[in-house]
Write an enzyme that holds these catalytic residues in place. Structure first.
Site, PDB file in Angstrom:
ATOM      1  N   LYS A 113     -62.000 -14.797 -65.561  1.00 20.19           N
ATOM      2  CA  LYS A 113     -62.690 -15.043 -66.832  1.00 20.19           C
ATOM      3  C   LYS A 113     -63.853 -16.020 -66.673  1.00 20.19           C
ATOM      4  O   LYS A 113     -64.792 -16.005 -67.466  1.00 20.19           O
ATOM      5  CB  LYS A 113     -61.702 -15.484 -67.883  1.00 20.19           C
ATOM      6  CG  LYS A 113     -60.762 -14.336 -68.248  1.00 20.19           C
ATOM      7  CD  LYS A 113     -59.894 -14.615 -69.431  1.00 20.19           C
ATOM      8  CE  LYS A 113     -59.125 -13.381 -69.861  1.00 20.19           C
ATOM      9  NZ  LYS A 113     -58.066 -13.000 -68.885  1.00 20.19           N
TER      10      LYS A 113
HETATM   11  C1  LIG Z   1     -57.379 -11.875 -68.972  1.00 17.18           C
HETATM   12  C2  LIG Z   1     -56.662 -11.453 -67.763  1.00 17.18           C
HETATM   13  C3  LIG Z   1     -56.326 -10.107 -67.559  1.00 17.18           C
HETATM   14  C4  LIG Z   1     -56.597  -9.038 -68.590  1.00 17.18           C
HETATM   15  O1  LIG Z   1     -57.974  -8.794 -68.769  1.00 17.18           O
HETATM   16  P1  LIG Z   1     -58.491  -8.001 -70.063  1.00 17.18           P
HETATM   17  O2  LIG Z   1     -59.964  -8.135 -70.008  1.00 17.18           O
HETATM   18  O3  LIG Z   1     -57.895  -8.695 -71.254  1.00 17.18           O
HETATM   19  O4  LIG Z   1     -58.008  -6.597 -69.957  1.00 17.18           O
HETATM   20  C5  LIG Z   1     -55.702  -9.767 -66.369  1.00 17.18           C
HETATM   21  N1  LIG Z   1     -55.388 -10.701 -65.434  1.00 17.18           N
HETATM   22  C6  LIG Z   1     -55.693 -12.002 -65.607  1.00 17.18           C
HETATM   23  C7  LIG Z   1     -55.311 -12.981 -64.553  1.00 17.18           C
HETATM   24  C8  LIG Z   1     -56.339 -12.428 -66.773  1.00 17.18           C
HETATM   25  O5  LIG Z   1     -56.638 -13.720 -66.941  1.00 17.18           O
END
Ligand SMILES: *Cc1c(COP(=O)(O)O)cnc(C)c1O
Length: 471
Positions: A113
């Site tokens: 993220k």
């Molecule tokens: C947020 C997240 C996801 C999921 O991603 P999306 O964009 O919500 O589908 C998967 N793995 C990790 C480690 C995350 O932080």
């Protein structure tokens, strides 16, 4: 480039308007009116670019209300080796024949993220300064979004963050990362409930247009188009690293929850990046896997949302899914509203199994899916350690398992590594009997003083807290 709402609102907006906005006024999600097309000559030219310049090229196709010199400077300031650990920013490594891991988790909070959020922090600061305005960011997190947002916004001028999270449901490391921040513009709110309660609160507050305007509420959840756009870049970067200058297709597997990450892959594919298959990997919370197998999208309630060992994917309705379905139904806003407002509102589900559109999900848009359980996760973590001396986090393990089920000889399969194992140490210990290595800067963070308030799962309580803390 203009942006429209998936639910058919007649207004068209420009990038910097929707940057600070979140949901459209009719409750829909913003999408560009068209997807810019990238031809082979452009791909060849982009192949050699450093990540920050690649980001600038892609963002430029969608952003025409920031002067190019400024946008270029923002990209250069965001994607540095200092912040992301390597010159490549998203280095790719081959794990075994045809299976690659693309490292997206070497930013400040050790999850993918950061890739989008670090850009968003700089875009927000730039745009707010330009307008002489302020913004209060209201978010919901099951862990990784919150810390990524807080580390991107801490100390930024004109921005406050109000981050809700489900009380007691994040890993101790994730909690410590967020709650130990002492910056005055960062507010942690622990909600008595699950992640979807937090997400509902954010939606309820955003739908109160009077409150939203008065307190200048914005969002950083994955419904924010700018985040999705930032994520498009690493599909291109992954593609370039997995191929050697020919136009051969590549597939991606994406550990998925809110469908933001894989939706960025969908956008990259719509732009003409040669992606064969997009594999949506889920855990026991398998709403998305169920849809791609059956054509039925059936959201779950809080009680049917499992608490799993890949908690960032513990989602019972996927907030970005509406974007993909809009394309799937031929961008027919009336049909979209029937599905998302009427069917979901009345029955908590919609059924496209008999609709010709459903077939298109696989045939035209290249989607496949897979599902993992806790036992699968542990087995994959053990197997990956044993055969390749590589530690993967539980979410990436979900991805690896789904990827192996969809391998096609001759087509590289890139699995997106969405977090580092240290964020989910308890599961690594369960699988391997040992703690993953902890980067120096995070030593002892669990013992630091915490800054957090606890509130009930009630939008009014959260509104009151925000009002109190905005002067
Ligand atoms: C947020 C997240 C996801 C999921 O991603 P999306 O964009 O919500 O589908 C998967 N793995 C990790 C480690 C995350 O932080």
């Amino acid at each position: 480039m203009n942006y429209l709402s998936t639910r058919g609102h007649p207004d068209r907006k420009r990038f910097c308007e929707i940057l600070l906005e979140g949901l459209a006024p009719d409750g829909g999600l913003y999408l560009p009116e068209t997807y810019p097309q990238v031809d082979t000559a452009t791909l060849a030219r982009w192949r050699a670019l450093p990540y920050a310049e690649l980001a600038f090229e892609i963002l430029s196709l969608y952003i025409d209300d920031i002067p190019p010199v400024d946008l270029k400077a923002i990209c250069a300031k965001t994607y540095t080796a200092e912040v992301f650990g390597t010159e490549e920013i998203v280095p790719l490594r081959e794990l075994e024949d045809g299976v690659y891991l693309e490292a997206l988790s070497n930013g400040p909070t050790l999850a993918f993220k950061d890739m989008a959020m670090q850009l968003l922090g700089n875009l927000f600061e730039y745009e707010l300064a330009r307008r002489g305005a302020e913004l209060n960011i209201l978010g919901a997190t099951s862990g990784d979004t919150g810390s990524a947002a807080e580390y991107a916004m801490r100390g930024k001028k004109g921005v406050r963050v109000f981050m809700t999270s489900p009380d007691g449901r994040m890993s101790p490391f994730q909690q410590a990362q967020m709650f130990s921040l002492q910056d005055e513009n960062i507010h942690n709110i622990a909600i008595t409930g699950v992640f979807d309660d937090c997400q509902d609160i954010v939606k309820a507050v955003s739908n109160d247009l009077g409150f939203k305007r008065k307190y200048r509420i914005g969002t950083v959840n994955s419904i924010n188009w700018a985040r999705l756009l930032a994520q498009v870049v690493y599909y291109f970067a992954g593609y370039f690293q997995a191929t050697a200058g020919n136009d051969k297709p590549v597939s991606f597997t994406v550990p998925s929850g809110n469908f933001g990450n894989v939706c960025a892959g969908h956008v990259a594919r719509m732009m003409g990046l040669p992606i064969q298959t997009l594999v949506v990997a889920t855990n026991e919370n398998d709403v998305l896997d169920e849809f791609f197998r059956t054509g039925i999208y059936r959201v779950r309630g809080a009680v049917d949302t499992h608490e799993t060992s890949s908690p960032s994917m513990d989602i019972s309705k996927a907030s970005n899914f509406e974007r993909f379905v809009f394309d799937l139904v031929g961008r027919d806003a009336t049909k979209l509203r029937q599905l998302f407002v009427e069917d979901l509102g009345l029955n908590g589900s919609f059924d496209l199994s008999a609709d010709p559109a459903f077939k298109q999900a696989a045939e035209r848009f290249g989607f496949k899916s897979g599902r993992s359980t806790h036992a699968d996760r542990l087995a994959t973590i053990r197997d990956t350690e044993k055969r390749f001396a590589t530690l993967v986090d539980p979410h990436t393990a979900d991805g690896l398992k789904a990827a192996r089920e969809q391998l096609v000889p001759g087509v590289p399969m890139v699995v997106l590594e969405t977090a580092l194992p240290i964020k989910f140490a308890a599961t690594l210990v369960e699988a391997l009997g040992q703690e993953p290595e902890r980067p120096k800067k995070f030593e002892g963070i669990e013992a630091l003083p915490k800054r957090v308030v606890k509130l009930p799962a009630d939008a009014e309580a959260v509104k009151a807290y925000i009002a109190e803390n905005c002067d």
